[in-house]
Design a protein around this motif. Structure first.
Motif, PDB file in Angstrom:
ATOM      1  N   TYR A   1      54.536  68.820  16.589  1.00  0.00           N
ATOM      2  CA  TYR A   1      55.976  68.931  16.819  1.00  0.00           C
ATOM      3  C   TYR A   1      56.259  69.778  18.053  1.00  0.00           C
ATOM      4  O   TYR A   1      57.093  69.414  18.902  1.00  0.00           O
ATOM      5  CB  TYR A   1      56.644  69.527  15.583  1.00  0.00           C
TER       6      TYR A   1
ATOM      7  N   LYS B   1      52.954  71.111  12.697  1.00  0.00           N
ATOM      8  CA  LYS B   1      53.608  72.111  13.542  1.00  0.00           C
ATOM      9  C   LYS B   1      53.119  71.995  14.996  1.00  0.00           C
ATOM     10  O   LYS B   1      53.920  72.048  15.940  1.00  0.00           O
ATOM     11  CB  LYS B   1      53.334  73.507  12.991  1.00  0.00           C
TER      12      LYS B   1
ATOM     13  N   ASP C   1      64.857  65.008  13.630  1.00  0.00           N
ATOM     14  CA  ASP C   1      63.694  65.873  13.409  1.00  0.00           C
ATOM     15  C   ASP C   1      62.842  65.377  12.244  1.00  0.00           C
ATOM     16  O   ASP C   1      61.610  65.399  12.313  1.00  0.00           O
ATOM     17  CB  ASP C   1      64.140  67.314  13.147  1.00  0.00           C
TER      18      ASP C   1
ATOM     19  N   LEU D   1      63.244  74.936  10.812  1.00  0.00           N
ATOM     20  CA  LEU D   1      64.082  73.734  10.795  1.00  0.00           C
ATOM     21  C   LEU D   1      64.766  73.593   9.440  1.00  0.00           C
ATOM     22  O   LEU D   1      64.376  74.228   8.454  1.00  0.00           O
ATOM     23  CB  LEU D   1      63.229  72.490  11.068  1.00  0.00           C
TER      24      LEU D   1
ATOM     25  N   SER E   1      58.579  72.294   8.105  1.00  0.00           N
ATOM     26  CA  SER E   1      59.945  72.508   8.582  1.00  0.00           C
ATOM     27  C   SER E   1      60.379  73.952   8.392  1.00  0.00           C
ATOM     28  O   SER E   1      60.942  74.575   9.313  1.00  0.00           O
ATOM     29  CB  SER E   1      60.916  71.574   7.844  1.00  0.00           C
TER      30      SER E   1
ATOM     31  N   LYS F   1      57.918  68.729  21.803  1.00  0.00           N
ATOM     32  CA  LYS F   1      59.076  69.432  22.338  1.00  0.00           C
ATOM     33  C   LYS F   1      58.762  70.159  23.651  1.00  0.00           C
ATOM     34  O   LYS F   1      59.664  70.661  24.317  1.00  0.00           O
ATOM     35  CB  LYS F   1      59.587  70.447  21.313  1.00  0.00           C
TER      36      LYS F   1
ATOM     37  N   GLN G   1      60.956  62.281  13.222  1.00  0.00           N
ATOM     38  CA  GLN G   1      59.852  62.643  14.108  1.00  0.00           C
ATOM     39  C   GLN G   1      58.685  63.219  13.319  1.00  0.00           C
ATOM     40  O   GLN G   1      57.526  62.864  13.560  1.00  0.00           O
ATOM     41  CB  GLN G   1      60.332  63.641  15.157  1.00  0.00           C
ATOM     42  N   LEU G   2      58.967  64.076  12.359  1.00  0.00           N
ATOM     43  CA  LEU G   2      57.901  64.661  11.539  1.00  0.00           C
ATOM     44  C   LEU G   2      57.205  63.595  10.687  1.00  0.00           C
ATOM     45  O   LEU G   2      55.997  63.674  10.453  1.00  0.00           O
ATOM     46  CB  LEU G   2      58.478  65.766  10.654  1.00  0.00           C
TER      47      LEU G   2
END
Length: 276
Positions: free
Chosen positions: A250, A247, A31, A18, A13, A254, A34-35
């Motif tokens: 993610y 990472k 977020d 984030l 993050s 997106k 989702q992670l």
């Protein structure tokens, strides 16, 4: 020491700019949720990616059998006069996991059920028979966390011989149906999510194989599991590989450019495999 789920998500993050989460499991922030799910997806994918040493498990057990006097008449599918102790033994290991050998019973005859002093089989007797019958377990449950078997690790340790297999469906049916299909070596295949052997054994053979486990994560108490559940859980994979994988995933979700993340992730994956 391996980083926890919380630490992995926090590192990923911060590197992505984030907000730093205080907890992951049960967090309702989109977020963070989702992670959390991406971390489990990454772990599951990595577990299938390579035969990691930490996931390689040896499984040992004894083949099971029992014997009893009994009798059967031609055309019947019931063996009568069986010792109740034998019936109880068969049921304790799952009646349909057994095959039977004895007078009047054809090859590859399976047990359907057992109750009282009677054992019901799936093939009618070809003639009258009386005497000792051997009931051998030929189907065994796969161990907990089983994902895939490791080739050439299947052994009958009692006889110090490698078990032969995995047999193809065609070879398996030939073994069960032909006139000449038995020998000193145990043969095997995985069918119906069970490890099956041929022929049944009339001794307790010490059998073994290695397999790759699904349990890539573990609790703070060291209990293996197949996913992250709590913030304090860790995993067998290198921390940097997990952070980079998070990472990359993610950014993929997106719709962002992941070329640099992919490069770094691939490099760490190659290093992890080389060091394993």
């Amino acid at each position: 020491m391996a980083q926890t789920l919380l630490q992995l998500v926090q590192n990923a993050s911060v590197e992505m700019g984030l907000a730093l989460p205080n907890y992951v499991a049960g967090n309702t922030a989109a977020d963070v949720q989702q992670l959390y799910y991406l971390a489990n997806a990454l772990g599951n994918e990595l577990a299938r990616e390579y035969p990691w040493e930490a996931l390689n498990i040896e499984y040992d057990w004894y083949s099971q059998y029992t014997q009893s006097n009994g009798s059967i008449v031609a055309g019947s599918t019931t063996i009568t006069g069986v010792d109740p102790i034998t019936v109880a033994f068969i049921n304790s290991h799952g009646a349909t996991n057994f095959q039977v050998q004895g007078l009047g019973v054809i090859q590859s005859t399976a047990v359907v059920s057992a109750a009282g002093t009677t054992v019901t089989i799936n093939s009618a007797a070809t003639g009258d028979g009386s005497g000792q019958y051997t009931f051998g377990q030929v189907k065994y449950a796969l161990p907990s966390g089983f994902d895939r078997i490791t080739d050439r690790t299947q052994y009958d340790k009692s006889k110090r011989w490698e078990m032969l297999g995995p047999e193809t469906p065609q070879q398996w049916q030939w073994l069960k149906s032909s006139y000449i299909s038995t020998g000193p070596r145990i043969r095997w295949r995985i069918m119906g999510q069970e490890f099956q052997i041929w022929p049944l054994t009339s001794t307790n053979e010490y059998l073994s194989f290695e397999y790759i486990s699904t349990d890539w994560s573990q609790t703070s108490a060291g209990v293996s599991q197949s996913q992250f559940v709590n913030d304090t859980d860790t995993c067998i994979f290198p921390d940097r590989l997990m952070v980079l994988g998070l990472k990359k995933k993610y950014f993929e979700i997106k719709g962002f450019d992941t070329s640099s993340f992919q490069r770094d992730y691939d490099m760490q994956l190659n290093i992890a495999k080389a060091n394993d």
